[in-house]
Every structure is written in structure tokens, then in C-alpha cells.
Motif scaffolding. Structure first.
Motif, PDB file in Angstrom:
ATOM      1  N   MET A   1       1.614  -4.433  -1.082  1.00 31.13           N
ATOM      2  CA  MET A   1       1.375  -3.728   0.174  1.00 31.13           C
ATOM      3  C   MET A   1       0.381  -4.501   1.025  1.00 31.13           C
ATOM      4  O   MET A   1      -0.446  -5.244   0.510  1.00 31.13           O
ATOM      5  N   LEU A   2       0.484  -4.270   2.305  1.00 31.29           N
ATOM      6  CA  LEU A   2      -0.381  -4.971   3.247  1.00 31.29           C
ATOM      7  C   LEU A   2      -1.785  -4.389   3.248  1.00 31.29           C
ATOM      8  O   LEU A   2      -1.990  -3.204   2.974  1.00 31.29           O
ATOM      9  N   GLN A   3      -2.739  -5.219   3.591  1.00 31.06           N
ATOM     10  CA  GLN A   3      -4.103  -4.754   3.783  1.00 31.06           C
ATOM     11  C   GLN A   3      -4.200  -4.111   5.165  1.00 31.06           C
ATOM     12  O   GLN A   3      -3.349  -4.317   6.032  1.00 31.06           O
ATOM     13  N   GLN A   4      -5.242  -3.344   5.381  1.00 34.33           N
ATOM     14  CA  GLN A   4      -5.400  -2.610   6.632  1.00 34.33           C
ATOM     15  C   GLN A   4      -5.380  -3.542   7.844  1.00 34.33           C
ATOM     16  O   GLN A   4      -4.739  -3.255   8.856  1.00 34.33           O
ATOM     17  N   GLY A   5      -6.044  -4.684   7.752  1.00 30.75           N
ATOM     18  CA  GLY A   5      -6.072  -5.637   8.857  1.00 30.75           C
ATOM     19  C   GLY A   5      -4.690  -6.200   9.170  1.00 30.75           C
ATOM     20  O   GLY A   5      -4.347  -6.430  10.331  1.00 30.75           O
ATOM     21  N   GLN A   6      -3.907  -6.403   8.130  1.00 35.36           N
ATOM     22  CA  GLN A   6      -2.551  -6.905   8.332  1.00 35.36           C
ATOM     23  C   GLN A   6      -1.672  -5.840   8.994  1.00 35.36           C
ATOM     24  O   GLN A   6      -0.857  -6.152   9.858  1.00 35.36           O
ATOM     25  N   CYS A   7      -1.850  -4.585   8.617  1.00 38.02           N
ATOM     26  CA  CYS A   7      -1.111  -3.492   9.258  1.00 38.02           C
ATOM     27  C   CYS A   7      -1.458  -3.422  10.740  1.00 38.02           C
ATOM     28  O   CYS A   7      -0.568  -3.261  11.589  1.00 38.02           O
ATOM     29  N   CYS A   8      -2.736  -3.554  11.047  1.00 41.60           N
ATOM     30  CA  CYS A   8      -3.164  -3.544  12.451  1.00 41.60           C
ATOM     31  C   CYS A   8      -2.532  -4.706  13.214  1.00 41.60           C
ATOM     32  O   CYS A   8      -2.102  -4.542  14.358  1.00 41.60           O
ATOM     33  N   ARG A   9      -2.464  -5.856  12.591  1.00 38.42           N
ATOM     34  CA  ARG A   9      -1.869  -7.029  13.238  1.00 38.42           C
ATOM     35  C   ARG A   9      -0.388  -6.818  13.508  1.00 38.42           C
ATOM     36  O   ARG A   9       0.112  -7.203  14.562  1.00 38.42           O
ATOM     37  N   LEU A  10       0.323  -6.206  12.568  1.00 38.01           N
ATOM     38  CA  LEU A  10       1.741  -5.929  12.784  1.00 38.01           C
ATOM     39  C   LEU A  10       1.931  -4.919  13.914  1.00 38.01           C
ATOM     40  O   LEU A  10       2.816  -5.095  14.755  1.00 38.01           O
ATOM     41  N   ARG A  11       1.105  -3.872  13.944  1.00 36.88           N
ATOM     42  CA  ARG A  11       1.203  -2.886  15.028  1.00 36.88           C
ATOM     43  C   ARG A  11       0.959  -3.545  16.379  1.00 36.88           C
ATOM     44  O   ARG A  11       1.671  -3.279  17.347  1.00 36.88           O
ATOM     45  N   LYS A  12      -0.028  -4.415  16.430  1.00 37.03           N
ATOM     46  CA  LYS A  12      -0.327  -5.118  17.676  1.00 37.03           C
ATOM     47  C   LYS A  12       0.847  -6.018  18.076  1.00 37.03           C
ATOM     48  O   LYS A  12       1.223  -6.076  19.252  1.00 37.03           O
ATOM     49  N   ALA A  13       1.432  -6.701  17.107  1.00 40.05           N
ATOM     50  CA  ALA A  13       2.567  -7.587  17.384  1.00 40.05           C
ATOM     51  C   ALA A  13       3.756  -6.784  17.906  1.00 40.05           C
ATOM     52  O   ALA A  13       4.451  -7.223  18.835  1.00 40.05           O
ATOM     53  N   VAL A  14       3.995  -5.616  17.334  1.00 41.41           N
ATOM     54  CA  VAL A  14       5.090  -4.764  17.808  1.00 41.41           C
ATOM     55  C   VAL A  14       4.840  -4.372  19.262  1.00 41.41           C
ATOM     56  O   VAL A  14       5.740  -4.462  20.102  1.00 41.41           O
ATOM     57  N   ILE A  40      11.654  -2.183   9.006  1.00 40.01           N
ATOM     58  CA  ILE A  40      11.758  -1.453   7.741  1.00 40.01           C
ATOM     59  C   ILE A  40      13.040  -1.833   7.008  1.00 40.01           C
ATOM     60  O   ILE A  40      13.029  -2.055   5.790  1.00 40.01           O
ATOM     61  N   GLU A  41      14.133  -1.926   7.757  1.00 40.58           N
ATOM     62  CA  GLU A  41      15.404  -2.303   7.134  1.00 40.58           C
ATOM     63  C   GLU A  41      15.373  -3.738   6.622  1.00 40.58           C
ATOM     64  O   GLU A  41      15.822  -4.033   5.520  1.00 40.58           O
ATOM     65  N   ARG A  42      14.824  -4.638   7.418  1.00 43.42           N
ATOM     66  CA  ARG A  42      14.777  -6.060   7.052  1.00 43.42           C
ATOM     67  C   ARG A  42      14.014  -6.292   5.757  1.00 43.42           C
ATOM     68  O   ARG A  42      14.392  -7.104   4.921  1.00 43.42           O
ATOM     69  N   PHE A  43      12.911  -5.558   5.570  1.00 40.29           N
ATOM     70  CA  PHE A  43      12.069  -5.769   4.394  1.00 40.29           C
ATOM     71  C   PHE A  43      12.282  -4.701   3.315  1.00 40.29           C
ATOM     72  O   PHE A  43      11.550  -4.662   2.331  1.00 40.29           O
ATOM     73  N   ASN A  44      13.293  -3.856   3.532  1.00 42.07           N
ATOM     74  CA  ASN A  44      13.720  -2.888   2.528  1.00 42.07           C
ATOM     75  C   ASN A  44      12.563  -2.016   2.021  1.00 42.07           C
ATOM     76  O   ASN A  44      12.310  -1.912   0.812  1.00 42.07           O
ATOM     77  N   VAL A  45      11.848  -1.411   2.973  1.00 44.16           N
ATOM     78  CA  VAL A  45      10.740  -0.515   2.659  1.00 44.16           C
ATOM     79  C   VAL A  45      10.935   0.786   3.445  1.00 44.16           C
ATOM     80  O   VAL A  45      11.800   0.862   4.314  1.00 44.16           O
ATOM     81  N   THR A  46      10.146   1.780   3.146  1.00 43.22           N
ATOM     82  CA  THR A  46      10.254   3.049   3.872  1.00 43.22           C
ATOM     83  C   THR A  46       9.239   3.158   5.003  1.00 43.22           C
ATOM     84  O   THR A  46       9.346   4.037   5.858  1.00 43.22           O
ATOM     85  N   SER A  47       8.253   2.268   5.014  1.00 38.73           N
ATOM     86  CA  SER A  47       7.250   2.215   6.066  1.00 38.73           C
ATOM     87  C   SER A  47       6.767   0.766   6.192  1.00 38.73           C
ATOM     88  O   SER A  47       6.682   0.055   5.187  1.00 38.73           O
ATOM     89  N   TYR A  48       6.461   0.352   7.410  1.00 38.15           N
ATOM     90  CA  TYR A  48       6.061  -1.048   7.608  1.00 38.15           C
ATOM     91  C   TYR A  48       4.835  -1.426   6.795  1.00 38.15           C
ATOM     92  O   TYR A  48       4.672  -2.573   6.410  1.00 38.15           O
ATOM     93  N   ASN A  49       3.961  -0.457   6.502  1.00 39.83           N
ATOM     94  CA  ASN A  49       2.749  -0.807   5.748  1.00 39.83           C
ATOM     95  C   ASN A  49       3.030  -1.047   4.267  1.00 39.83           C
ATOM     96  O   ASN A  49       2.144  -1.440   3.527  1.00 39.83           O
ATOM     97  N   GLN A  50       4.273  -0.845   3.839  1.00 38.38           N
ATOM     98  CA  GLN A  50       4.661  -1.133   2.462  1.00 38.38           C
ATOM     99  C   GLN A  50       5.219  -2.546   2.297  1.00 38.38           C
ATOM    100  O   GLN A  50       5.596  -2.945   1.196  1.00 38.38           O
ATOM    101  N   ILE A  51       5.284  -3.289   3.391  1.00 38.08           N
ATOM    102  CA  ILE A  51       5.753  -4.672   3.308  1.00 38.08           C
ATOM    103  C   ILE A  51       4.824  -5.444   2.380  1.00 38.08           C
ATOM    104  O   ILE A  51       3.602  -5.285   2.415  1.00 38.08           O
TER     105      ILE A  51
END
Length: 67
Positions: A1-14, A40-51
């Protein structure tokens, strides 16, 4: 799973990618949903933070090239 900072970076990128595509407010919400769904589909997870951490850079690349 991603760290909090990585989740923030993905949200910003989106957000950046959606704004690159359009700045029409009504269209943005649909694009946000579509991009998160594709991610979510590309990385086969139920939420982006589970990448997986090893897929973080691939996820960023996916976001920046998504159409």
C-alpha cells in the motif's frame, strides 16, 4: 500500500490531469470519476490508496498519460 505522501501525490496528479483536459466545472466531476475508475481498474485494486508502492511511478505515469 502507498504511504500517505504518495496518496497525496496521486490525488494532486489526478487534479492536475483533469485540469489539463478541461476547466469546465461540470465536466470535471465526470473526469475525476473516470480517471479514478481507470486507475483502480488498471492496478486491480478497490481504492487508489491500495496501489502497491512498487507501482507508484507507474500509477503517476498512467495518470499523466490518461485520455
Amino acid at each position: 500500500m502507498l504511504q500517505q505522501g504518495q496518496c497525496c501525490r496521486l490525488r494532486k496528479a489526478v487534479g492536475e490531469r483533469v485540469n489539463q483536459i478541461t476547466n469546465v466545472r461540470e465536466a470535471q466531476s465526470a473526469l475525476y470519476r473516470a480517471l479514478y475508475s481507470a486507475l483502480i481498474e488498471r492496478f486491480n485494486v478497490t481504492s487508489y490508496n491500495q496501489i502497491n508502492q512498487r507501482d507508484f511511478l507507474s500509477a503517476l505515469q498512467f495518470i499523466y498519460t490518461w485520455k
